[in-house]
Design a protein around this motif. Sequence first.
Motif, PDB file in Angstrom:
ATOM      1  N   TYR A  48       0.834  -1.204   0.000  1.00 54.15           N
ATOM      2  CA  TYR A  48       0.000   0.000   0.000  1.00 54.15           C
ATOM      3  C   TYR A  48       0.871   1.256   0.000  1.00 54.15           C
ATOM      4  CZ  TYR A  48      -3.726   3.274   1.152  1.00 54.15           C
ATOM      5  OH  TYR A  48      -4.611   4.323   1.110  1.00 54.15           O
ATOM      6  N   LEU A  49       1.980   1.224   0.722  1.00 58.64           N
ATOM      7  CA  LEU A  49       2.884   2.374   0.727  1.00 58.64           C
ATOM      8  C   LEU A  49       3.456   2.610  -0.663  1.00 58.64           C
ATOM      9  CD1 LEU A  49       4.808   1.775   4.085  1.00 58.64           C
ATOM     10  CD2 LEU A  49       2.937   3.388   3.664  1.00 58.64           C
ATOM     11  N   ASP A  50       3.774   1.526  -1.385  1.00 57.82           N
ATOM     12  CA  ASP A  50       4.224   1.657  -2.780  1.00 57.82           C
ATOM     13  C   ASP A  50       3.145   2.324  -3.632  1.00 57.82           C
ATOM     14  OD1 ASP A  50       6.775   0.510  -2.572  1.00 57.82           O
ATOM     15  OD2 ASP A  50       5.976  -1.529  -2.769  1.00 57.82           O
ATOM     16  N   LYS A  51       1.939   1.856  -3.458  1.00 51.84           N
ATOM     17  CA  LYS A  51       0.795   2.341  -4.252  1.00 51.84           C
ATOM     18  C   LYS A  51       0.514   3.806  -4.004  1.00 51.84           C
ATOM     19  CE  LYS A  51      -4.130   1.246  -4.959  1.00 51.84           C
ATOM     20  NZ  LYS A  51      -5.240   0.364  -4.499  1.00 51.84           N
ATOM     21  N   THR A  52       0.732   4.254  -2.779  1.00 50.65           N
ATOM     22  CA  THR A  52       0.393   5.633  -2.397  1.00 50.65           C
ATOM     23  C   THR A  52       1.621   6.538  -2.323  1.00 50.65           C
ATOM     24  OG1 THR A  52       0.394   4.876  -0.081  1.00 50.65           O
ATOM     25  CG2 THR A  52      -1.736   5.027  -1.197  1.00 50.65           C
ATOM     26  N   ASN A  53       2.752   6.052  -2.862  1.00 52.75           N
ATOM     27  CA  ASN A  53       3.964   6.858  -3.032  1.00 52.75           C
ATOM     28  C   ASN A  53       4.587   7.350  -1.725  1.00 52.75           C
ATOM     29  OD1 ASN A  53       3.892   6.738  -5.934  1.00 52.75           O
ATOM     30  ND2 ASN A  53       2.214   8.217  -5.875  1.00 52.75           N
ATOM     31  N   HIS A  54       4.480   6.522  -0.683  1.00 55.67           N
ATOM     32  CA  HIS A  54       5.238   6.793   0.530  1.00 55.67           C
ATOM     33  C   HIS A  54       6.568   6.043   0.443  1.00 55.67           C
ATOM     34  CE1 HIS A  54       2.002   8.833   2.687  1.00 55.67           C
ATOM     35  NE2 HIS A  54       1.177   7.908   2.214  1.00 55.67           N
ATOM     36  N   SER A  55       7.605   6.576   1.070  1.00 57.72           N
ATOM     37  CA  SER A  55       8.912   5.924   1.072  1.00 57.72           C
ATOM     38  C   SER A  55       9.077   5.107   2.350  1.00 57.72           C
ATOM     39  CB  SER A  55      10.032   6.966   0.982  1.00 57.72           C
ATOM     40  OG  SER A  55       9.907   7.720  -0.204  1.00 57.72           O
ATOM     41  N   TYR A  56       9.759   3.970   2.234  1.00 58.56           N
ATOM     42  CA  TYR A  56       9.966   3.141   3.418  1.00 58.56           C
ATOM     43  C   TYR A  56      11.215   2.278   3.252  1.00 58.56           C
ATOM     44  CZ  TYR A  56       8.045  -0.620   0.556  1.00 58.56           C
ATOM     45  OH  TYR A  56       7.840  -1.539  -0.455  1.00 58.56           O
ATOM     46  N   ILE A  57      11.739   1.861   4.391  1.00 56.12           N
ATOM     47  CA  ILE A  57      12.778   0.838   4.428  1.00 56.12           C
ATOM     48  C   ILE A  57      12.353  -0.190   5.469  1.00 56.12           C
ATOM     49  CG2 ILE A  57      14.685   2.263   3.627  1.00 56.12           C
ATOM     50  CD1 ILE A  57      15.503   2.661   6.556  1.00 56.12           C
ATOM     51  N   ILE A  58      12.804  -1.432   5.289  1.00 56.21           N
ATOM     52  CA  ILE A  58      12.454  -2.518   6.197  1.00 56.21           C
ATOM     53  C   ILE A  58      13.734  -3.157   6.710  1.00 56.21           C
ATOM     54  CG2 ILE A  58      11.214  -4.701   6.462  1.00 56.21           C
ATOM     55  CD1 ILE A  58       9.666  -3.853   3.893  1.00 56.21           C
ATOM     56  N   ILE A  59      13.877  -3.201   8.018  1.00 60.46           N
ATOM     57  CA  ILE A  59      14.984  -3.917   8.643  1.00 60.46           C
ATOM     58  C   ILE A  59      14.400  -5.246   9.120  1.00 60.46           C
ATOM     59  CG2 ILE A  59      16.888  -3.757  10.285  1.00 60.46           C
ATOM     60  CD1 ILE A  59      16.585  -1.347   8.335  1.00 60.46           C
ATOM     61  N   SER A  60      14.888  -6.355   8.563  1.00 58.42           N
ATOM     62  CA  SER A  60      14.270  -7.661   8.843  1.00 58.42           C
ATOM     63  C   SER A  60      15.312  -8.769   8.708  1.00 58.42           C
ATOM     64  CB  SER A  60      13.109  -7.901   7.871  1.00 58.42           C
ATOM     65  OG  SER A  60      13.585  -7.985   6.541  1.00 58.42           O
ATOM     66  N   PRO A  61      14.967 -10.004   9.087  1.00 59.17           N
ATOM     67  CA  PRO A  61      15.927 -11.113   9.003  1.00 59.17           C
ATOM     68  C   PRO A  61      16.420 -11.371   7.580  1.00 59.17           C
ATOM     69  CG  PRO A  61      14.116 -11.706  10.427  1.00 59.17           C
ATOM     70  CD  PRO A  61      13.730 -10.410   9.774  1.00 59.17           C
ATOM     71  N   LYS A  62      17.624 -11.877   7.478  1.00 56.39           N
ATOM     72  CA  LYS A  62      18.331 -11.983   6.206  1.00 56.39           C
ATOM     73  C   LYS A  62      17.625 -12.828   5.164  1.00 56.39           C
ATOM     74  CE  LYS A  62      23.006 -12.592   4.418  1.00 56.39           C
ATOM     75  NZ  LYS A  62      24.414 -12.839   4.801  1.00 56.39           N
ATOM     76  N   ARG A  63      16.935 -13.872   5.578  1.00 53.57           N
ATOM     77  CA  ARG A  63      16.385 -14.805   4.591  1.00 53.57           C
ATOM     78  C   ARG A  63      15.322 -14.172   3.706  1.00 53.57           C
ATOM     79  NH1 ARG A  63      12.488 -18.984   7.901  1.00 53.57           N
ATOM     80  NH2 ARG A  63      10.855 -17.510   8.450  1.00 53.57           N
ATOM     81  N   THR A  64      14.822 -13.011   4.078  1.00 46.23           N
ATOM     82  CA  THR A  64      13.738 -12.414   3.306  1.00 46.23           C
ATOM     83  C   THR A  64      14.212 -11.674   2.061  1.00 46.23           C
ATOM     84  OG1 THR A  64      13.827 -10.354   4.539  1.00 46.23           O
ATOM     85  CG2 THR A  64      12.376 -12.066   5.395  1.00 46.23           C
ATOM     86  N   ARG A  65      15.477 -11.288   1.985  1.00 49.98           N
ATOM     87  CA  ARG A  65      15.870 -10.356   0.932  1.00 49.98           C
ATOM     88  C   ARG A  65      15.686 -10.917  -0.476  1.00 49.98           C
ATOM     89  NH1 ARG A  65      19.168  -5.600   0.579  1.00 49.98           N
ATOM     90  NH2 ARG A  65      19.752  -5.265  -1.570  1.00 49.98           N
ATOM     91  N   ASN A  66      16.315 -12.058  -0.755  1.00 48.12           N
ATOM     92  CA  ASN A  66      16.264 -12.582  -2.107  1.00 48.12           C
ATOM     93  C   ASN A  66      14.854 -12.953  -2.531  1.00 48.12           C
ATOM     94  OD1 ASN A  66      19.016 -12.285  -2.408  1.00 48.12           O
ATOM     95  ND2 ASN A  66      19.482 -14.355  -1.681  1.00 48.12           N
TER      96      ASN A  66
END
Length: 381
Positions: free
Chosen positions: A27-45
């Motif tokens: 939803y943030l992508d859709k509404t043009n808000h900027s964000y970053i996510i700090i999360s466990p490594k396995r999620t990136r790829n």
Amino acid sequence: MKIAIFTDTFLPDVNGVAKTLGRLTAYLDKTNHSYIIISPKRTRNEAGTDQIYPQSSFPFPLYKECRISVPKKTEIRNLLLSFNPDIIHVATPFSIGLCGLQLAKKLNIPLVGSYHTDFDHYLQYYHLSLLSKPLWRYMEWFHQEMARIFVPSAHTFDQLHQRNFPNIQIWKRGVDTSIFHPHYSHSETRSKYNIKEKYLLSYVGRLAPEKNIETLVYLFKNLPKRLNKEIHWIIIGDGPTKQYLEENKTENVTFTGFLPQQEVAPIVSASDLFVFPSESETFGNVVLEALACGTPVVGANAGGVSTIIQEGFTGLLCRPNHQEDYMNSITDILDNSEWRCQLGVNAVRYAMKQRWEDRFEELLAGYQEVIHEEKKATKHA
């Protein structure tokens, strides 16, 4: 807005926190808000986005689906200084969440949190009730300086309010009615899973002690014989008690393992009833999804589930620790086809009003209020 999200679980993990945050970022992508996510490594790829900053992690021994991370605080601090977020949202109280909490304080960035999981309720299912007091002390400390704590239901609001958690706000969940709706071909689902019985009952969720899986085994074996021979169960999900369930199942039970939502929805839509005995939910997303499919729910009169099901209108609520209530409720609904049909109609009408877009706008409005309050406080300091 520019939002930094700290979480110990994210897509492709299969749990309510990860799915909710995944929908939020979409939803943030859709509404043009900027964000970053700090999360466990396995999620990136698997997530495939440059907005995720993975931290090394390893499985938690007692709960292997969860991961413990080792955040690189200096790198994350530099990332935050570069990104310059308007607000930090901490979604989990573990290592990454703790890192977000500490950096928000050090860098003087407005801080909010969301409370997703009733960990205290989980402890009794793993024979760890002695940890209840220290757990609550930690949770109270962890959340004490947050400008807002978003909780998914009135039940959780009351639970935290009684423990004097500050700045609590209800942030409910929504449902994607483009996926969960009653218009799938029921005959295709029945053919796919070779269902010959008159009634189809389904369950969706993790197969683990905290989901009160014992009740499903009770129902496999104790529903009236006249009904039992006409019922087929489909159990969607996986987890540590799957083997126990399989060992105690009857012939009319099908296990699918985890399925993507696009495959879950047609099964739930084709079901005559959705049965969800978990008493530990802070909300219960799958219950709302079942209602959106036009499927009445028999669930626990406990936790967030009790705030979704409207008694006698979209389903029936059963007393905690009263397995016979589930048996009686299932029997009552299956024996009354006209009522069952009306329950399904009511369920769809209710679910259609629970749009994710509205829920996310409520969250963003909460963010804006916090940012405004912080700026006002700084100005008058």
